[in-house]
Write a protein that holds these residues in place. Structure first.
Motif, PDB file in Angstrom:
ATOM      1  N   GLU A 181      39.110  27.535  51.866  1.00 38.03           N
ATOM      2  CA  GLU A 181      38.833  28.351  53.051  1.00 38.03           C
ATOM      3  C   GLU A 181      37.546  27.912  53.739  1.00 38.03           C
ATOM      4  OE1 GLU A 181      40.952  32.534  51.588  1.00 38.03           O
ATOM      5  OE2 GLU A 181      38.898  32.059  50.974  1.00 38.03           O
ATOM      6  N   ILE A 182      36.542  27.552  52.955  1.00 38.38           N
ATOM      7  CA  ILE A 182      35.276  27.089  53.531  1.00 38.38           C
ATOM      8  C   ILE A 182      35.499  25.807  54.335  1.00 38.38           C
ATOM      9  CG2 ILE A 182      33.006  26.128  52.982  1.00 38.38           C
ATOM     10  CD1 ILE A 182      32.917  28.066  50.589  1.00 38.38           C
ATOM     11  N   GLU A 183      36.194  24.846  53.733  1.00 36.90           N
ATOM     12  CA  GLU A 183      36.445  23.584  54.437  1.00 36.90           C
ATOM     13  C   GLU A 183      37.264  23.810  55.702  1.00 36.90           C
ATOM     14  OE1 GLU A 183      36.384  19.852  51.463  1.00 36.90           O
ATOM     15  OE2 GLU A 183      38.188  21.097  51.307  1.00 36.90           O
ATOM     16  N   ARG A 184      38.305  24.623  55.593  1.00 42.95           N
ATOM     17  CA  ARG A 184      39.149  24.919  56.759  1.00 42.95           C
ATOM     18  C   ARG A 184      38.339  25.527  57.891  1.00 42.95           C
ATOM     19  NH1 ARG A 184      42.401  30.072  55.721  1.00 42.95           N
ATOM     20  NH2 ARG A 184      40.289  30.839  56.188  1.00 42.95           N
ATOM     21  N   ASP A 185      37.512  26.527  57.566  1.00 45.45           N
ATOM     22  CA  ASP A 185      36.765  27.226  58.604  1.00 45.45           C
ATOM     23  C   ASP A 185      35.655  26.373  59.197  1.00 45.45           C
ATOM     24  OD1 ASP A 185      38.441  29.321  58.251  1.00 45.45           O
ATOM     25  OD2 ASP A 185      37.016  30.605  57.190  1.00 45.45           O
ATOM     26  N   LEU A 186      35.050  25.506  58.376  1.00 45.73           N
ATOM     27  CA  LEU A 186      34.063  24.564  58.910  1.00 45.73           C
ATOM     28  C   LEU A 186      34.697  23.664  59.963  1.00 45.73           C
ATOM     29  CD1 LEU A 186      31.939  23.425  55.831  1.00 45.73           C
ATOM     30  CD2 LEU A 186      31.046  24.353  57.972  1.00 45.73           C
ATOM     31  N   ASP A 187      35.910  23.186  59.671  1.00 41.24           N
ATOM     32  CA  ASP A 187      36.598  22.281  60.588  1.00 41.24           C
ATOM     33  C   ASP A 187      37.087  22.998  61.842  1.00 41.24           C
ATOM     34  OD1 ASP A 187      36.209  20.146  58.889  1.00 41.24           O
ATOM     35  OD2 ASP A 187      38.182  20.301  57.943  1.00 41.24           O
ATOM     36  N   ASP A 188      37.596  24.220  61.672  1.00 38.53           N
ATOM     37  CA  ASP A 188      38.251  24.927  62.782  1.00 38.53           C
ATOM     38  C   ASP A 188      37.271  25.611  63.722  1.00 38.53           C
ATOM     39  OD1 ASP A 188      40.585  24.062  61.710  1.00 38.53           O
ATOM     40  OD2 ASP A 188      41.268  26.020  60.994  1.00 38.53           O
ATOM     41  N   GLY A 189      36.070  25.918  63.248  1.00 38.12           N
ATOM     42  CA  GLY A 189      35.077  26.561  64.095  1.00 38.12           C
ATOM     43  C   GLY A 189      35.104  28.076  64.017  1.00 38.12           C
ATOM     44  N   PRO A 190      34.096  28.741  64.572  1.00 34.15           N
ATOM     45  CA  PRO A 190      33.949  30.187  64.421  1.00 34.15           C
ATOM     46  C   PRO A 190      35.067  31.007  65.060  1.00 34.15           C
ATOM     47  CG  PRO A 190      32.332  29.309  65.973  1.00 34.15           C
ATOM     48  CD  PRO A 190      32.975  28.138  65.313  1.00 34.15           C
ATOM     49  N   GLU A 191      35.569  30.570  66.200  1.00 32.07           N
ATOM     50  CA  GLU A 191      36.609  31.350  66.881  1.00 32.07           C
ATOM     51  C   GLU A 191      37.827  31.538  65.985  1.00 32.07           C
ATOM     52  OE1 GLU A 191      38.593  33.563  69.696  1.00 32.07           O
ATOM     53  OE2 GLU A 191      36.509  32.873  69.818  1.00 32.07           O
TER      54      GLU A 191
END
Length: 442
Positions: free
Chosen positions: A33-43
């Motif tokens: 989840e951390i890696e996914r969210d880092l890549d996808d951005g805050p929005e």
């Protein structure tokens, strides 16, 4: 005060902020989840939290859905009449839910409308109340307040049956003003007395809300300066319409998502928006999660995690879900650390904050960390394999493992030197990190 967050050089979208988001709005994130969210951005990351998909943590295609299995576990707990099994069920939900924010909000409302099984003494009623909190977690506050004030567990807890026209009991009227909807200073003693009269006749019979007309005071009452033959429903409606209600809700949401101190100006700004959005809790939560204030440096790592947050956060981050630790044992640990679910200490709920940390509970948190990693809380006694989890993410050397767990559990790129003695023993390293002061903060 509620300016939307936009990543910048001063406030970048980085590991620290991803971990912060999941610890405040949920319990903790897995490395995936951390890696996914880092890549996808805050929005995208925030959108997934406020409007989650249906699939639960660890759920595989073709198996019983999370909600179906949750219902089976809960029904069995109620049938047993054992409140400890209901506590275990709720921790199961926290651990596996595809909507961790929903469970955090359910826990927030449990503390806000603090009701204890110690007095209610009915597992079924406590389950029904918990369902109300979850169903209305993000709803219009007026709808939540109305259902809670008609909830049998609350009526038993606050002695509604003793409130009769001959001898009014002010417990329900006082708590619904002071604690539930308005806060101290926004009502008078006359308002309480008159609201108590309006609520006369409200009772519980065979586990259901009832109104006994024979003991209801049908005379005129003056509540908040308005005179009429008000009923209990009228009094509840007046609470939701009161100008102090938005600020009370704003305070509770800020208490959940912000650190130990947040400015009156932030509460005022959120309250103003709530008034314009019909007291929609979901709007307030999402607005705050998307704000600069939420992601500001001053708001990161400055809030003590409650026992449930700490315990479930550790299990979720370490992916201890197949099978999970015994939630019956986790419920026992949570209670020993000061947060006995379904049994808050009084009408004010748990004091929270630094009150979670005492010499006894700090030792207890350290003991929990060791027990979790050693397998003492596992149904089959299987210890956690820290080296295997790190290796699954490509971290096989001692230094790489240390950096991996620093990022996963603390949201920082490397570990302080104090952990150097554990670097060659992966399980001891993870235990030490979980027991560290930084791990107690969100």
């Amino acid at each position: 005060m509620l300016t939307p967050y936009t990543p910048s050089a001063a406030q970048p979208w980085d590991l620290r902020r991803v971990v912060h988001l999941h610890r405040r709005a949920g319990f903790a994130a897995t490395w995936g989840e951390i890696e996914r969210d880092l890549d996808d951005g805050p929005e995208a990351a925030i959108e997934r939290i406020v409007r989650p998909a249906a699939k639960s943590v660890g759920e595989q295609a073709g198996v019983t859905s999370f909600e179906d299995l949750s219902r089976v576990i809960c029904d069995a707990a109620v049938e047993s009449g054992n409140i400890n099994r209901l506590k275990a069920w709720w921790l199961y939900r926290m651990l596996f839910s595809p909507d961790p924010l929903g469970e955090r909000l359910t826990l927030m409302w449990h503390n806000h409308f603090a009701t204890s099984q110690v007095k209610v003494s009915d597992v079924g009623l406590m389950r029904r109340q918990n369902d109300i909190f979850r169903r209305h977690a993000r709803a219009l506050f007026g709808e939540l307040l109305n259902d809670v004030l008609h909830d049998p567990a609350v009526l038993v807890w606050l002695d509604a049956d003793s409130n009769r026209k001959e001898h009014p009991n002010e417990n329900l009227a006082r708590e619904m003003m002071e604690l539930f909807a308005l806060g101290v200073g926004n009502y008078t003693e006359t308002d309480i007395r008159e609201a108590a009269r309006a609520l006369t006749g409200w009772t519980v019979s065979r586990g259901e809300f009832r109104i006994q007309d024979s003991v209801h005071d049908a005379g005129e009452k003056t509540i908040f300066g308005r005179t009429g033959a008000w009923t209990g429903d009228d009094a509840v409606r007046m609470l939701a319409e009161h100008p102090a209600a938005p600020r009370r809700i704003a305070f509770r949401v800020c208490e959940l998502l912000m650190g130990e101190s947040f400015s009156p100006a932030l509460i005022d700004a959120l309250a103003s928006g709530l008034a314009q959005h019909n007291l929609e809790v979901g709007w307030a939560v999402e607005t705050l999660l998307r704000s600069e204030a939420f992601f500001a440096d001053a708001n990161i790592g400055n809030r003590v995690r409650s026992p449930a947050e700490f315990i479930i956060g550790a299990a979720r981050a370490l992916e201890l879900t197949a099978p999970p630790p015994s939630t019956l044992l986790l419920a026992e640990v949570t209670a020993n650390l000061g947060q006995d679910l379904f049994c808050p200490p009084n009408v004010f709920g748990w004091p929270g904050g630094r009150g979670w940390l005492t010499s006894r509970t700090l030792i207890g948190r350290t003991n929990f960390a060791h027990a979790l990693i050693n397998g003492d809380l596992h149904p089959r006694g299987e210890p956690f394999d820290a080296a295997a989890l790190a290796a699954s993410r490509g971290c096989t050397s001692a230094d790489d493992r240390a950096a991996f767990y620093a990022q996963l559990l603390l949201g920082r790129p490397d570990l302080p030197d104090v952990f150097a003695e554990f670097i060659d023993s992966p399980n001891h390293l993870v235990s030490a990190i979980l027991a560290s002061p930084e791990a107690q903060l969100a």
